[in-house]
Structures are given as structure tokens and as C-alpha cells.
Scaffold this motif. Structure first.
Motif, PDB file in Angstrom:
ATOM      1  N   MET A  78       1.706  -2.729  11.328  1.00  0.00           N
ATOM      2  CA  MET A  78       1.553  -2.845   9.922  1.00  0.00           C
ATOM      3  C   MET A  78       0.227  -3.475   9.437  1.00  0.00           C
ATOM      4  N   VAL A  79      -0.628  -3.968  10.210  1.00  0.00           N
ATOM      5  CA  VAL A  79      -2.095  -3.970  10.262  1.00  0.00           C
ATOM      6  C   VAL A  79      -2.638  -2.578   9.755  1.00  0.00           C
ATOM      7  N   GLU A  80      -2.281  -1.621  10.563  1.00  0.00           N
ATOM      8  CA  GLU A  80      -2.836  -0.202  10.176  1.00  0.00           C
ATOM      9  C   GLU A  80      -2.296   0.429   8.789  1.00  0.00           C
ATOM     10  N   ILE A  81      -0.911  -0.015   8.438  1.00  0.00           N
ATOM     11  CA  ILE A  81      -0.640   0.527   7.214  1.00  0.00           C
ATOM     12  C   ILE A  81      -1.495  -0.157   6.265  1.00  0.00           C
ATOM     13  N   LEU A  82      -1.711  -1.435   6.066  1.00  0.00           N
ATOM     14  CA  LEU A  82      -2.713  -1.894   5.097  1.00  0.00           C
ATOM     15  C   LEU A  82      -3.945  -1.471   5.003  1.00  0.00           C
ATOM     16  N   LYS A  83      -4.388  -0.992   6.363  1.00  0.00           N
ATOM     17  CA  LYS A  83      -5.619  -0.276   5.867  1.00  0.00           C
ATOM     18  C   LYS A  83      -5.653   0.867   4.929  1.00  0.00           C
ATOM     19  N   LYS A  84      -4.438   1.552   5.092  1.00  0.00           N
ATOM     20  CA  LYS A  84      -4.413   2.620   4.224  1.00  0.00           C
ATOM     21  C   LYS A  84      -3.774   2.363   2.720  1.00  0.00           C
ATOM     22  N   SER A  85      -3.027   1.379   2.716  1.00  0.00           N
ATOM     23  CA  SER A  85      -2.378   1.058   1.230  1.00  0.00           C
ATOM     24  C   SER A  85      -3.512   0.019   0.387  1.00  0.00           C
ATOM     25  N   GLY A 128      -8.328   7.266  -0.378  1.00  0.00           N
ATOM     26  CA  GLY A 128      -7.357   6.134  -0.147  1.00  0.00           C
ATOM     27  C   GLY A 128      -6.403   6.491   1.270  1.00  0.00           C
ATOM     28  N   ILE A 129      -6.045   7.573   1.294  1.00  0.00           N
ATOM     29  CA  ILE A 129      -5.038   7.880   2.105  1.00  0.00           C
ATOM     30  C   ILE A 129      -5.427   8.663   3.389  1.00  0.00           C
ATOM     31  N   THR A 130      -6.030   9.945   2.966  1.00  0.00           N
ATOM     32  CA  THR A 130      -6.370  10.854   4.097  1.00  0.00           C
ATOM     33  C   THR A 130      -7.946  10.503   4.708  1.00  0.00           C
ATOM     34  N   GLY A 131      -8.569   9.460   4.400  1.00  0.00           N
ATOM     35  CA  GLY A 131      -9.567   9.152   4.943  1.00  0.00           C
ATOM     36  C   GLY A 131     -10.660  10.269   5.051  1.00  0.00           C
ATOM     37  N   SER A 132     -10.982  10.680   6.341  1.00  0.00           N
ATOM     38  CA  SER A 132     -12.068  11.621   6.666  1.00  0.00           C
ATOM     39  C   SER A 132     -11.610  13.082   6.494  1.00  0.00           C
ATOM     40  N   MET A 133     -10.368  13.437   6.198  1.00  0.00           N
ATOM     41  CA  MET A 133      -9.874  14.567   6.397  1.00  0.00           C
ATOM     42  C   MET A 133     -10.125  15.413   5.119  1.00  0.00           C
ATOM     43  N   SER A 134     -10.010  16.582   5.394  1.00  0.00           N
ATOM     44  CA  SER A 134     -10.545  17.769   4.137  1.00  0.00           C
ATOM     45  C   SER A 134      -9.731  17.422   3.023  1.00  0.00           C
TER      46      SER A 134
END
Lengths: 366, 366
Positions: A199-206, B16-22
Motif C-alpha cells: 500500500m505504501v508503494e501504491i501511495l508513491k504512485k497515486s 505520475g504513473i510511469t516514472g522513469s519509463m519512456s
């Protein structure tokens, strides 16, 4: 103004999908289609294990030297136009999947879509070792145990085969069929720490978000807020386990007809993190209390919740004693009757959503 | 005209979502938000089993006398504004969930969202005993077997740890991590008949539809069209098993480095149902053929597909010999190179989607 697409949607909802089931209440927010700017899925967290030895590409399915990615969460998210700042990230209870937040058993819109219509980004989670996040680093036996009647009683639809009078659950058999089919098994050992790590990793994305938890999801929800400062508020529907208390301030264990409920000790510094965010806990109807007498062995499914409601009252008091902002709402106490263990997908779920909207607004989380 | 929300969506997608991806390719259909008229989930099909004895509500979790609802499919559907007449109902392959049709491993839009943008209603299925449809009427052991490298080779990303030259798969480690985490186990015995029975029930809810199948989903796809006249066309990506032939016209079994592939005999009357609808089958790149020599034991993952491509050619010929309208497209033969076992979620998935759009149009299925 009449919106043709909305009408078309209503017709589909009534005729195409839900068949003979009762029409859904009119949603004041359902005046037009939902505009989605972005949607998709991702895995979050998890670990990688590796078997000893060397991978042999001539014997592909010998495990030696190979890795396995498991214990991650799987998330479906939708971001509407004119999005509000905090997404709602929702985690279900025992035996459920992200579907719990989708269509209700009687075929109406669940929280996922209701809150999208109110312009909240929504993230519905399949926790590690459940649903679409089924790949586990620990093996398990999945039994096909017959237990529908147990859940009927445990989730307070009634005393099988009778529904409680005035229950907020459709008595159309289609609804009960859909409800039982929401259940899906663990595909690895249930572990609050593995879940809250993901869940902590999800929050890094959301990004910073409000957690909505249900039942067994309550425990991992508290742990997520202990581990991450990205949780800006928690809404817990009928938490069922994982009641965290300061290790030196534990309440007495509480016996019930389904076993003894004990609190989970945590370090004071961890507990104090829960005093920094607004928290609201809701419980539905048909839960015995001191006032309406001990239900006991003959109503074991109800008695299970008597101790959880009581434990939550102590927990909320403890949070507030340490400077927090927690609130317990026992729905019948504010005149809302008949809710089962799933208020957010009950017949009156729009009323339940409205309560949540008001709470989010009051706490500047919308 | 520049649409601010679309730009916002792009930014989210990238940052936001894909971070470092292309960054993802620009989608010609992505000029605005997606308008959803209706979305939700439902269970379809399945059965109910019951244990002998009497349910005892004082011992809730004793199985005696209780029922279990299992073996259903679980479906998430979205109906866009200005919907085209035929929904796309998609069924994945071995070890996958409905997530397969969502975001691609490198964080771009999958077929679910790409075709929504083209105004197709989409129904993404979790088949009985998988993902969110995990409740099975048969118990199973879910092992935590290490096998990532096997799938890397089998799904033709390359020969582990090397990617094929020019492969349509991001070599960013984030993409491979996401890809491995798509895998999710069976929670009951795999059974084409149970799956196709549930698919038939899905079609009763979706209405007449086009099936999109992948790999192991190929077999249940053919069975669905045999059992239901609501299938108006089938698009099969790399079918991997369940090749149905008339019982008296079976091809020779085909040995390969991963075992011998045999056809499945069906009654002629059943086979003939498949000659009444348009069917297209796609295979990607790096599959050995008679032309480019037997890959053999040293490339077992590739050799697995040599016989499947060959079987499909015989199958398509057989369908057409009996008056059908089937077509096999081996993508390299039309100048499209590098596709793995998942063309619909590869780097060039918009090109693959465009091929499908053209086929749907040509067959009046759009």
C-alpha cells in the motif's frame, strides 16, 4: 436539461445488465457521462524470490535458478476530469477483491463509480495474494469449503435463511447470487505487513491520498498510515481485525461467540502517527450492544461484531486521548438502519456516500 | 484544438504513473477525455455446490449443509458515449488476469482503453478460477514455483537474460517487473468447458459481441462460439491450445521441444458453427518456421510456437475448406517485426490495434 446519454445509461442499467432487479436510486451526481482523463493498472511493491541452482533453458519449467515476482498489489485507477486533489485508495476485507467497490450486489453503482462522478480519482486495490495480485512467494492450499451460510450470518444479512427485517440488501435472489460470487480466496498467507508495504508503494504512485478500508482491510490501513506520511485521512467501514493500541495501553481481550478479539500492540511513536490525520469509522445495524443485550452463541455472526464495535469505541477514545481526531459512527445512532457489513454497497449506499462526502469536505480532503 | 485535460493526462502518464519509463506514442484517438456512460462489474455463470448435513448457525464455519458459489466469471465493463453496436469481450491466456488488457508493461494504454477511445464497449473477463473470479468448486494447491525465466523465453521476449534484437518490449527494468507481476495463478483446475459456459452467460449480459482471445484463451473462445450464437466474430492473438477440428479430419499430432500438440476433436456440426463468423488469428515474431529452420531444444520457448503457428495454418485452411472466413496473419509476413506473445500490449500496440480496427470495419463489426 435531459441528457440523452444519461438516460441511455439508465436504460442499459435497468434492462441490459441488471435484468429483473430493482431500479437503482437516482444519483444526484449522475446528470451526465463520466469523463475519464486517464485510467489503467499497475503492480506495486512485492518481492522477488529465487531458487538455488542454474536456469536451464532446455528444461524451461525446472525451478532451479529461476526467480518469482510475488507479493505485490495490483491496482486499477481512474482519474476523472477536474480531479479533486486527493485520490480515494480503497482496500477491501476478507474474501473480497477490488470488485467490492464496483457494482453493488443489486446492480447499482458502487463507491468506485459514485466517487468518480464526484471527481475523485479512484484507486481500487487487489492486495498481495488476492484477486489479480494472486502471485505469492508462499505456497498455499485453496480449499473449496462450503461457507455461504456462514458469511450470510457473519455479514449480517440475517440469520440464514431469513433476512433481518428492514435490511439494506435486496431480497431478489439475483443479488444474493452476485454477492456470494464476490468472494475470492487468498492465494498465499494473509499478512498485514506484506499488504501495508505494498500500500505504501501504491501511495508513491497515486500521490497523497485518503484510504477507504473495509473489515479485514482495517488493520493494513492503520499500518499504511504508520509507514507512510502520504495518508491524509482514513475512512474505515466496519474494521474487523488489526486494532493497534500503544503497547503499554492495551485493552482487555474481548471474548465473543466467534473467538476472542485482542488488540495489536504497537510502539507509542507508531500509534501517535494515527493521531495526526482525521479518521472516521462506520458500523452498520444489527450489532448487539450492551444496550440491546448479548446476542451470544445463537447469533454468532452478530456477536462477532459486538466486540469489534466495542473495541473500536475504545480505540477511537485512545486516539483522541492522545490528541487525535477520530470519530466512530454507529449508523443506527444517527437514524440509519438496516446496513449490513458492507454499508458502501448496500441499498442505501448513496446515503452512505453522502455522509462520506460531507466528512471529506469538513476535513478539507475534497 | 488543444485539449487541456488531454495534456494533463499525458503529463500524469509520463510523470505520475510511469516514472522513469519512456513516453507512450501519441494516440490519434486520444484527443479528449473518455466519456463513460456506464461501468461496473458482474459475475456470470458458475455453479453452486452443497455439503451434506445441516447448517449449524452456532458453529458458523463447519461446512456441513452449507453451499458454495463458484466457477463463475467476473467481468468489468465500460460503455462509452456514442457506443458502437458490438462490445469487445476479451479473454486472456495462461497465468494472466483481466489486467492483461489494461496498461501495458511500459505504462501505456492497453486495448481496454484504446478501444474505449474508439467507442467500443469493452468487457474484460476474469475467467472462472482465476483473478477476481477465484472462488472454485474444486480445491487446488497454489505453488509458489519460481518460473519467471521460463515465461521470458516462452513468451518470446528473448533467450533469458538477453532480449531478442528489435523486440517490441521495453528493456527498462520497470517494464519487466510490471510484466512478471501480471501473472496470477489458477485457483482451481483449468477447464475450457467451465470457462466457455461462463462466457456464454457473459454474452447474455453484454449482448452480441466480438471475442478477443489470447493464447490459452483461444480454446475457450472457440467453444464459446460453438455454444452461443451471440459471438459475431473472433480475434485470436497467438492461440496456444484447444485447436478444435472435425473429429474425422484431425491433423497429425505435432511434436515440439515443449511437448506434442494435438488437435481437439469436435462434432462436425459444432465445427461448422465456426465457419459462420469472421475469424482472424495473429502471431508475432521470432517463431521458427519451416523456412527459418527448426529451433529445437536449445530454444524451447520459441519452438513451442512453431507447432502452434503451423497448427493454426491447418486450422484456418480447414475452416475455410468448410465455407468459413478465417484468416491467419503472421505479423512479420506483413512487415511488422519484433512482437512477443502479447502483440496487443507490445510497444507497437497502437499499430496492432489499428490492424484490428481495420478488420472490424471490413467485417462490419464496428
Amino acid at each position: 436539461m435531459i441528457n440523452i446519454n444519461s438516460l441511455f445509461g439508465k436504460l442499459l442499467l435497468t434492462i441490459g445488465i441488471t435484468g429483473s432487479m430493482s431500479a437503482c436510486s437516482v444519483n444526484p451526481h449522475q446528470s451526465s457521462a463520466i469523463s475519464i482523463v486517464q485510467q489503467g493498472n499497475f503492480a506495486a511493491g512485492g518481492k522477488v524470490i529465487q531458487s538455488a541452482g542454474q536456469f536451464d533453458d532446455k528444461q524451461l519449467f525446472k525451478p532451479q535458478g529461476q526467480t518469482l515476482h510475488g507479493d505485490h498489489a495490483s491496482v486499477f485507477y481512474q482519474i476523472p476530469e477536474h480531479a479533486r486533489p486527493y485520490p480515494l485508495v480503497s482496500l477491501y476485507g476478507a474474501g473480497q477483491s477490488a470488485k467490492t467497490w464496483g457494482t453493488t450486489p443489486d446492480g447499482c453503482e458502487g463507491f468506485q463509480t459514485l466517487f468518480l462522478r464526484q471527481h475523485f480519482p479512484v484507486y481500487v486495490v487487489d492486495q498481495p495474494r488476492r484477486g489479480q495480485a494472486g502471485q505469492s512467494t508462499l505456497a498455499i492450499e485453496v480449499p473449496a469449503t462450503t461457507n455461504d451460510q456462514a458469511w450470510f450470518n457473519m455479514f449480517r444479512l440475517g440469520q440464514y435463511p431469513n433476512f433481518f427485517k428492514g435490511v439494506q440488501f435486496s431480497q431478489d435472489s439475483t443479488a444474493l447470487n452476485q454477492y456470494f460470487r464476490q468472494m475470492t480466496p487468498n492465494t498465499g498467507v494473509y499478512d498485514e505487513q506484506v499488504i501495508s508495504d505494498a500500500m505504501v508503494e501504491i501511495l508513491k504512485k497515486s500521490g497523497d491520498a485518503v484510504l477507504i478500508t473495509h473489515s479485514q482491510g482495517g488493520g493494513p490501513g492503520w499500518w499504511t498510515a504508520i509507514k507512510s506520511n502520504q495518508v491524509k485521512g482514513i475512512v474505515a467501514y466496519e474494521p474487523g481485525s488489526g486494532f493497534v493500541f500503544p503497547e503499554n495501553e492495551l485493552p482487555e481481550p474481548m471474548p465473543s461467540a466467534t473467538g476472542t478479539l485482542s488488540a495489536t500492540p504497537v510502539k507509542m511513536a507508531d500509534f501517535q502517527k494515527l493521531t495526526k490525520i482525521p479518521i472516521i469509522v462506520y458500523y452498520g445495524d444489527n450489532i448487539p450492544t450492551e444496550k440491546n443485550a448479548y446476542a451470544g452463541q445463537q447469533n454468532a455472526g452478530q456477536d462477532n461484531w459486538r466486540v469489534r464495535l466495542k473495541m473500536t469505541q475504545l480505540w477511537v477514545d485512545k486516539i483522541n486521548q492522545h490528541g487525535g481526531q477520530a470519530q466512530l459512527v454507529h449508523l443506527p445512532d444517527i437514524g440509519i438502519y438496516g446496513n449490513i457489513h458492507f454499508p458502501f454497497s448496500d441499498l442505501n449506499n448513496q446515503q452512505i456516500a453522502e455522509l462520506l462526502s460531507q466528512w471529506l469536505h469538513k476535513n478539507k480532503l475534497d
